[in-house]
Motif scaffolding. Structure first.
Motif, PDB file in Angstrom:
ATOM      1  N   LYS A   1       0.836  -1.210   0.000  1.00 52.60           N
ATOM      2  CA  LYS A   1       0.000   0.000   0.000  1.00 52.60           C
ATOM      3  C   LYS A   1       0.862   1.248   0.000  1.00 52.60           C
ATOM      4  O   LYS A   1       0.667   2.169  -0.791  1.00 52.60           O
TER       5      LYS A   1
ATOM      6  N   ASP B   1      -1.059  -4.687  -4.004  1.00 52.03           N
ATOM      7  CA  ASP B   1      -2.334  -4.328  -3.378  1.00 52.03           C
ATOM      8  C   ASP B   1      -3.321  -3.919  -4.472  1.00 52.03           C
ATOM      9  O   ASP B   1      -4.277  -4.633  -4.751  1.00 52.03           O
ATOM     10  N   SER B   2      -3.039  -2.791  -5.133  1.00 52.06           N
ATOM     11  CA  SER B   2      -3.924  -2.321  -6.205  1.00 52.06           C
ATOM     12  C   SER B   2      -3.327  -2.526  -7.590  1.00 52.06           C
ATOM     13  O   SER B   2      -3.805  -1.930  -8.561  1.00 52.06           O
TER      14      SER B   2
END
Lengths: 284, 212
Positions: free
Chosen positions: A77, A109-110
């Motif tokens: 993150k 994470d993303s």
């Protein structure tokens, strides 16, 4: 029963938890560095956190007869915040510490380019420091995220057998197992895995290279989930040897790849904690 | 300076578990000596010198029982000055911080490193507290801080045997006697035991014990 929780954020837990964990059989933990719920804004706050994972937290754990090690990394993150990226430059001085048994948690994470850069750089740091890596798999878009993660690991200098893929579930376990990595499962009250599903996965895929953790932190979580999985395994007909394998020998073997595991907790010099004395408060 | 309580290089080498550890130890000392001969450029806030990485890794390469002794010898070999000692302390794990604290009497003349002792005394980690109250603190900690260090040992269960120069510094210290007496009264009021060490140090002050 002897239990090793290979992923738990004790910084967020109380001494009652340590006491209950000891009573449940937990004798060793690994605390991966991660985010704290509230995003950090500078490298300095990472350094204080890393220092706590190497100083205060193992001291606290030892009061309760639990061996504490940690993994160090810039987490996925916060890899997205350019203010935090300089942490990568400071990692070498942490990765030589005796209490560090892996690089982690790293991963996606993303699924951003910044996360990919931090993941690749930290896999290289693991290889350079003779450490295994704890690789978190994303919570959203999970299977695609796992496949991408495995690709990045495969392209790195770190052999697959020195990587633990964590937060697996029914949809990702097969690809993860086929990769040759170690297989981590986080057992949670509501999300991630639960005890019954964990037992079903163990029945289908076997206990080889499987690690079960509570991943307990500041969210809704339960530091005794490791024991609950052990009990569920026994209730489902697994033998004690399988339980010991999943909950002790596999984590010892994985983190033992660092050559830095010390599972003998020295008897603390302090007086007994069991007399109700607030001796660790230092008079505050 | 206080006489160093260091084990010699030969003593430490003989205590190492095997030839691999001895070779590592020799290389580490050579790295440290090189740093003393030609001090590198000012280190980046993020990167450490090679011998400092060895200082961190000493436990697993030489055995944790030998780590303090190995680290002390590295500090001497590198001629670590105040700046280096401060950096190693600040960057150190608890074990590394303890090694720096223990090496202070041999490496620092004068009170310039007392901030490291004070930092350790602010912690609640008994490993650091017991290392902080050694001979360097006995020589340089000012009276108020020293008295609080003694009291903190009692609070956190660090045996007062760890406090260097206890008898000399406690002698005639009426303020310490008052603090000890008050602490004993607080323990008694709470229905708790008074630590045995408290009476011992109270005697050392030579002050008349009040009714406890």
């Amino acid at each position: 029963m002897r239990i090793f929780d290979p992923h738990i954020h004790m910084t967020s837990r109380t001494t009652d938890d340590y006491e209950a964990m000891y009573a449940a059989g937990v004798r060793a933990v690994v605390e991966p560095s991660f985010w704290l719920g509230q995003p950090r804004t500078s490298p300095a706050s990472f350094f204080d956190y890393f220092d706590a994972l190497l100083g205060w937290e193992p001291f606290r754990a030892a009061q309760y007869g639990i061996a504490h090690h940690c993994t160090i990394a810039l987490n996925p993150k916060e890899a997205n915040d350019p203010r935090c990226m300089p942490v990568l430059d400071a990692l070498p001085r942490y990765l030589v510490k005796d209490g560090v048994v892996a690089v982690g948690e790293i991963g996606y994470d993303s699924m951003t380019p910044a996360e990919g850069t931090a993941l690749a750089a930290q896999l290289q740091l693991a290889a350079d420091h003779g450490l295994p890596a704890l690789v978190h798999t994303p919570h959203r878009d999970k299977l695609a995220g796992l496949d991408r993660t495995v690709d990045v690991v495969r392209e790195s200098s770190l052999p697959m057998e020195r990587v633990l893929l964590d937060h697996l579930n029914e949809t990702t376990v097969k690809h993860a197992k086929d990769s040759g990595c170690w297989l981590g499962f986080s057992v949670y009250p509501d999300t991630k895995m639960d005890e019954g599903r964990m037992v079903a996965v163990l029945k289908e895929y076997g206990p080889e290279k499987v690690l079960v953790n509570s991943a307990a932190d500041w969210g809704k979580s339960d530091p005794l989930k490791t024991r609950k999985v052990a009990d569920a395994m026994l209730a489902a007909g697994f033998g004690e040897d399988d339980v010991e394998r999943v909950l002790w020998r596999n984590p010892v073997a994985f983190y033992g790849l660092s050559g830095r595991l010390r599972l003998d907790v020295p008897v603390p010099q302090t007086q007994s904690l069991h007399e109700g004395n607030s001796i660790l408060r230092g008079g505050e | 300076m206080t006489q160093p309580s260091f084990r010699t290089r030969d003593d430490v080498s003989a205590a190492l578990p095997d030839d691999t550890a001895r070779a590592w130890f020799d290389e580490a000392l050579a790295d440290a000596a090189a740093a003393a001969q030609a001090p590198p450029q000012a280190p980046s806030p993020y990167l450490a010198h090679p011998w400092e990485l060895r200082f961190a890794a000493a436990g697993r390469h030489c055995g944790h029982d030998n780590a303090d002794a190995v680290r002390a010898l590295l500090l001497v070999e590198a001629r670590a000055g105040l700046e280096t000692l401060t950096r190693l302390y600040r960057h150190g794990s608890a074990a590394e911080r303890r090694a720096v604290l223990r090496a202070l009497p041999a490496l620092v003349e004068g009170p310039h490193a007392v901030h490291l002792v004070e930092d350790a005394l602010r912690s609640n980690d008994t490993r650091l507290i017991s290392a902080a109250v050694g001979p360097y603190a006995a020589a340089h900690l000012e009276p108020h801080a020293w008295r609080h260090a003694v009291l903190k040992c009692l609070f956190t269960g660090v045996p007062l045997d760890a406090v260097a120069g206890l008898a000399q510094r406690a002698a005639g210290d009426g303020e310490l006697a008052r603090m000890l007496t008050d602490y004993a009264a607080e323990r008694t009021a709470a229905g708790r035991d008074v630590p045995d060490d408290l009476g011992r140090v109270l005697n050392l002050t030579g002050e008349e014990p009040k009714e406890l």
